[in-house]
Design a protein around this motif. Structure first.
Motif, mmCIF file in Angstrom:
data_model
loop_
_atom_site.group_PDB
_atom_site.id
_atom_site.type_symbol
_atom_site.label_atom_id
_atom_site.label_comp_id
_atom_site.label_asym_id
_atom_site.label_seq_id
_atom_site.Cartn_x
_atom_site.Cartn_y
_atom_site.Cartn_z
ATOM 1 N N THR A 2 0.837 -1.184 0.000
ATOM 2 C CA THR A 2 0.000 0.000 0.000
ATOM 3 C C THR A 2 0.875 1.237 0.000
ATOM 4 O O THR A 2 1.847 1.340 0.747
ATOM 5 C CB THR A 2 -0.859 0.040 1.270
ATOM 6 N N THR A 4 0.651 5.292 0.482
ATOM 7 C CA THR A 4 -0.253 6.364 0.876
ATOM 8 C C THR A 4 0.171 7.631 0.165
ATOM 9 O O THR A 4 1.275 7.732 -0.368
ATOM 10 C CB THR A 4 -0.187 6.606 2.385
ATOM 11 N N GLN A 34 -3.328 11.699 9.724
ATOM 12 C CA GLN A 34 -3.192 10.242 9.820
ATOM 13 C C GLN A 34 -3.159 9.782 11.274
ATOM 14 O O GLN A 34 -3.798 8.797 11.641
ATOM 15 C CB GLN A 34 -1.922 9.798 9.094
ATOM 16 N N PHE A 37 -6.422 9.235 13.410
ATOM 17 C CA PHE A 37 -7.157 7.964 13.356
ATOM 18 C C PHE A 37 -6.744 7.036 14.495
ATOM 19 O O PHE A 37 -7.494 6.167 14.907
ATOM 20 C CB PHE A 37 -6.891 7.255 12.022
ATOM 21 N N LEU A 38 -5.513 7.233 14.955
ATOM 22 C CA LEU A 38 -4.992 6.317 15.973
ATOM 23 C C LEU A 38 -5.140 6.849 17.392
ATOM 24 O O LEU A 38 -4.974 6.090 18.357
ATOM 25 C CB LEU A 38 -3.514 6.029 15.693
ATOM 26 N N ALA A 41 -7.457 4.933 19.886
ATOM 27 C CA ALA A 41 -6.955 3.592 20.223
ATOM 28 C C ALA A 41 -5.720 3.692 21.104
ATOM 29 O O ALA A 41 -5.580 2.940 22.082
ATOM 30 C CB ALA A 41 -6.645 2.809 18.955
ATOM 31 N N PRO B 87 -11.321 3.197 13.136
ATOM 32 C CA PRO B 87 -10.337 4.124 12.567
ATOM 33 C C PRO B 87 -8.913 3.628 12.750
ATOM 34 O O PRO B 87 -8.076 3.787 11.836
ATOM 35 C CB PRO B 87 -10.547 5.423 13.359
ATOM 36 N N ALA B 88 -8.635 3.025 13.901
ATOM 37 C CA ALA B 88 -7.275 2.532 14.136
ATOM 38 C C ALA B 88 -6.928 1.438 13.125
ATOM 39 O O ALA B 88 -5.814 1.396 12.596
ATOM 40 C CB ALA B 88 -7.150 1.995 15.559
ATOM 41 N N TYR B 90 -8.072 1.139 10.170
ATOM 42 C CA TYR B 90 -7.829 1.796 8.886
ATOM 43 C C TYR B 90 -6.415 2.358 8.838
ATOM 44 O O TYR B 90 -5.672 2.148 7.865
ATOM 45 C CB TYR B 90 -8.867 2.910 8.688
ATOM 46 N N ALA B 91 -6.030 3.039 9.901
ATOM 47 C CA ALA B 91 -4.686 3.617 9.934
ATOM 48 C C ALA B 91 -3.619 2.533 9.842
ATOM 49 O O ALA B 91 -2.644 2.655 9.107
ATOM 50 C CB ALA B 91 -4.503 4.432 11.215
ATOM 51 N N VAL B 92 -3.839 1.439 10.577
ATOM 52 C CA VAL B 92 -2.851 0.355 10.570
ATOM 53 C C VAL B 92 -2.729 -0.252 9.184
ATOM 54 O O VAL B 92 -1.641 -0.591 8.720
ATOM 55 C CB VAL B 92 -3.260 -0.731 11.602
ATOM 56 N N SER B 93 -3.868 -0.347 8.467
ATOM 57 C CA SER B 93 -3.827 -1.022 7.173
ATOM 58 C C SER B 93 -3.327 -0.101 6.066
ATOM 59 O O SER B 93 -2.841 -0.558 5.052
ATOM 60 C CB SER B 93 -5.219 -1.551 6.823
ATOM 61 N N ARG B 94 -3.440 1.224 6.234
ATOM 62 C CA ARG B 94 -3.156 2.123 5.132
ATOM 63 C C ARG B 94 -1.935 3.012 5.295
ATOM 64 O O ARG B 94 -1.211 3.268 4.342
ATOM 65 C CB ARG B 94 -4.366 3.043 4.891
ATOM 66 N N PHE B 95 -1.750 3.528 6.492
ATOM 67 C CA PHE B 95 -0.712 4.539 6.649
ATOM 68 C C PHE B 95 0.611 3.884 7.006
ATOM 69 O O PHE B 95 0.652 2.846 7.640
ATOM 70 C CB PHE B 95 -1.094 5.543 7.748
ATOM 71 N N ARG B 96 1.678 4.572 6.542
ATOM 72 C CA ARG B 96 2.990 4.087 6.971
ATOM 73 C C ARG B 96 3.551 5.093 7.936
ATOM 74 O O ARG B 96 4.254 6.015 7.541
ATOM 75 C CB ARG B 96 3.913 3.985 5.761
ATOM 76 N N LEU B 97 3.182 4.932 9.195
ATOM 77 C CA LEU B 97 3.638 5.883 10.197
ATOM 78 C C LEU B 97 4.732 5.240 11.026
ATOM 79 O O LEU B 97 4.685 4.047 11.314
ATOM 80 C CB LEU B 97 2.472 6.279 11.100
ATOM 81 N N LEU B 100 4.066 2.673 14.193
ATOM 82 C CA LEU B 100 2.952 1.736 14.037
ATOM 83 C C LEU B 100 3.344 0.337 14.504
ATOM 84 O O LEU B 100 2.542 -0.379 15.085
ATOM 85 C CB LEU B 100 2.511 1.658 12.574
ATOM 86 N N ILE B 151 -9.185 -4.539 16.259
ATOM 87 C CA ILE B 151 -8.233 -3.818 15.407
ATOM 88 C C ILE B 151 -7.493 -4.802 14.507
ATOM 89 O O ILE B 151 -7.367 -4.599 13.294
ATOM 90 C CB ILE B 151 -7.212 -3.025 16.258
ATOM 91 N N ARG B 159 -6.651 -4.372 4.654
ATOM 92 C CA ARG B 159 -5.462 -4.465 3.797
ATOM 93 C C ARG B 159 -5.814 -5.000 2.415
ATOM 94 O O ARG B 159 -5.126 -4.709 1.443
ATOM 95 C CB ARG B 159 -4.418 -5.367 4.448
ATOM 96 N N HIS B 176 -9.178 12.488 4.506
ATOM 97 C CA HIS B 176 -8.978 11.109 4.944
ATOM 98 C C HIS B 176 -10.221 10.596 5.650
ATOM 99 O O HIS B 176 -10.650 9.469 5.452
ATOM 100 C CB HIS B 176 -7.798 11.028 5.923
ATOM 101 N N PHE B 180 -12.496 7.496 4.577
ATOM 102 C CA PHE B 180 -12.685 6.405 5.544
ATOM 103 C C PHE B 180 -14.165 6.139 5.773
ATOM 104 O O PHE B 180 -14.638 5.005 5.682
ATOM 105 C CB PHE B 180 -11.998 6.800 6.861
#
Lengths: 319, 272
Positions: A2, A4, A34, A37-38, A41, B87-88, B90-97, B100, B151, B159, B176, B180
């Motif tokens: 993926t 982004t 971004q 969203f976290l 949680a 939302p978490a 979604y963030a885990v599956s999409r964002f590269r932070l 994580l 989650i 994913r 975003h 979402f």
């Protein structure tokens, strides 16, 4: 993989320092969006998992009792709680019980779960329906399961003793839940019943992932039946087996409802484990300090197995 | 199916039914005893020959309030769990932070923490916050059963959603959150249902938090109602088993009506 928008071609290659200010600001705004969203949680995990662990570690060093709730004071006592726990006669019993309860439960759940998984792998009419109905013991509230088992195992009125006596296997009723020598076995039996569906489900999905070609090739070399299991099924299933066993240990260490519902930790502490003892100390004797000390021992044991689990899981994913 | 395969598979089906009967015998016994009134019966018969609903009458008298509490708490836990976890995921599956990985690691560890550890500390925290003996306290505590699981299982599904789906919306100027809410959530409906069902079952079956975070009779889940019966010497098993049956209804209904979601969740437990 993926990609982004934030980590797009320009964002990834251009170092932020050399980027023009507007883009840098846009990127920061993007990152904030971004992370938002976290936020819920992360906040939740910190309060409901992070805080309890830290609090528990701290309480283990404090005289945290009924008085604390009145005065708000929890004097620092160093290792006194641990000393009290370890020197109390019950500690050795609870450790031994925890080990026996865990090993016994895992052995029973795993062996029977594996046999069930192997059986249901042969597809036959109704196999899927039967297999999913088998999940029921796992989905029921455990305390409801404990309640019915308490009556099944009842010394006088219980159906188990009546049946065993009826067919002549035993002469006198077995004191399943009231004899210090047998109660632990009975509690293990019930926990095995609860755990079989979970073991079966995971092992079944592991069996599904073994390619049929392996068996076909093996059959040409004369590997069928037990030989096929030993040389094909078991080696291929090993990674899943590791995961199932470690998860089983972690879940069994936590068990509270089954034991409290069946025996309440008795008779004479014969079924008292670290988990039930921690509950007893904190919530029945309101000695939160020693209760925390016992559950810290439990945390350490769980963490050791958690690390083993993560390594086993990684190996399972690699293969 | 040809006669030869039937004759070969029939013994399997029969053995399968025997195994199932053996495993589900306690569930049968629960229902059976719940239908036998005999207020002081020393033992129960194999079949409920004299069907009576006395057990249920007593159970409903004793437990209606507790059942309602369980429903409120379980639904609340589902709402909190999904609101936090979706939302978490979604963030885990999409964002590269950065970080994580640490977050996911923490989730895995969180699932392994013995509940008594959490209960020990939450009791003192809730005592300070006035959340003992409250619906809000039970809901928040019970969400611990479901959030990590939700989650992990929802992000695994998300994913598999093609990134192009949201990217197109983003190019059109959607935020975003908008992408979402109006794309990811509808597309992931099934995984939300699976996660929600399990969060419900986890909270409904909860015993630990009901035991430790409530002290009075006002707010008490039905699992604690059963435990109260078991505390003393049980004189009459009819009402106890009737309550156990009532507390098992959600699991039974979901297993029959929502089988594919349950199967998906059980498998999700394996891959997490």
């Amino acid at each position: 993989m993926t990609t982004t928008l934030a980590a797009g071609p320009t964002g990834a290659s251009a170092p932020p320092r050399s980027a023009p200010p507007t883009r840098r600001r846009a990127r920061r705004r993007e990152l904030t969006a971004q992370w938002l969203f976290l936020v819920p949680a992360i906040a939740y995990v910190l309060v409901f998992f992070g805080y309890p662990i830290v609090k528990n570690l701290v309480m283990g060093f404090q005289d945290y009792s009924v008085r604390t709730f009145v005065t708000g004071e929890a004097p620092w006592v160093g290792l006194a709680n641990y000393a009290e726990v370890v020197s109390s006669g019950i500690f050795q019993t609870t450790v031994v019980n925890t080990v026996l309860f865990t090993l016994g439960s895992i052995a029973g759940q795993f062996v029977i779960g594996l046999l069930f998984a192997l059986f249901f792998k042969r597809r036959f009419p109704l196999s899927n329906v039967l297999r999913s109905l088998l999940l029921l013991p796992w989905l029921l509230p455990m305390i409801a399961g404990s309640a019915v088992w308490r009556w099944i195992l009842d010394q006088d009125g219980g159906i188990l003793n009546q049946t065993l006596q009826g067919v002549g296997i035993i002469d006198d009723p077995v004191r399943w839940l009231t004899s210090p020598d047998i109660a632990l076995v009975a509690v293990i039996l019930v926990n095995v019943w609860v755990g079989i569906p979970f073991n079966m489900t995971l092992l079944y999905s592991g069996l599904q992932n073994i390619p049929d070609e392996l068996y076909e090739a093996g059959a040409l070399d004369g590997a069928t039946g037990w030989k096929a299991f030993r040389h094909i099924t078991w080696p291929s299933l090993r990674p899943v087996v590791n995961v199932v066993l470690v998860l089983g240990v972690i879940y069994t260490l936590k068990v509270l409802d089954i034991i409290l519902g069946l025996t309440g930790g008795g008779p004479a502490n014969a079924t008292q484990t670290l988990a039930t003892d921690s509950y007893r100390r904190s919530f029945q004797e309101f000695s939160f300090g020693t209760g925390a000390a016992v559950s810290n021992v439990l945390i350490v044991i769980s963490l050791v197995f958690a690390v083993v689990y993560l390594r086993a899981n990684r190996r399972a994913e690699d293969e | 199916m040809s006669p030869t395969t039937t004759s070969r598979t029939l013994p399997h089906t029969i053995l399968g039914i025997v195994l199932l009967a053996f495993m589900l015998f306690p569930v049968y016994w629960m229902v059976n005893v719940s239908l036998q009134g005999g207020s002081t019966a020393a033992s129960s018969t194999f079949l409920p020959t004299d069907v009576t609903f006395d057990g249920y009458r007593t159970a409903i008298e004793d437990q209606t309030g507790n059942l309602l509490t369980s429903i409120v708490v379980a639904l609340g836990a589902v709402a909190v769990s999904l609101a936090v976890a979706t939302p978490a995921a979604y963030a885990v599956s999409r964002f590269r932070l950065r970080g994580l990985g640490v977050f996911l690691f923490a989730l895995l560890l969180a699932q392994m923490i013995p509940g008594i550890v959490i209960a020990n500390s939450l009791y003192t925290l809730f005592n300070d916050l006035g959340l003992l003996n409250s619906y809000a306290g039970l809901v928040l505590a019970n969400a611990t059963h479901g959030i990590p699981f939700a989650i992990l299982i929802m992000s695994a599904f998300m994913r598999s959603i093609p990134p192009a789906l949201t990217e197109a919306a983003r190019v059109d100027g959607a935020s975003h959150f908008r992408a979402f809410w109006s794309i990811i959530v509808p597309v992931s409906k099934n995984s939300l249902i699976t996660a929600g069902l399990f969060c419900f079952l986890f909270a409904w079956s909860d015993f630990m938090f009901g035991l430790t975070l409530t002290t009075g009779a006002d707010i008490k889940p039905v699992t604690l109602g059963i435990y109260d019966y078991l505390q003393g010497n049980v004189q009459s098993w009819g009402p106890v088993m009737a309550t156990a049956v009532l507390s098992s209804i959600p699991a039974i209904v979901l297993l029959v009506l929502a089988q594919r979601y349950i199967a998906a969740g059980a498998m999700g437990g394996a891959v997490k």
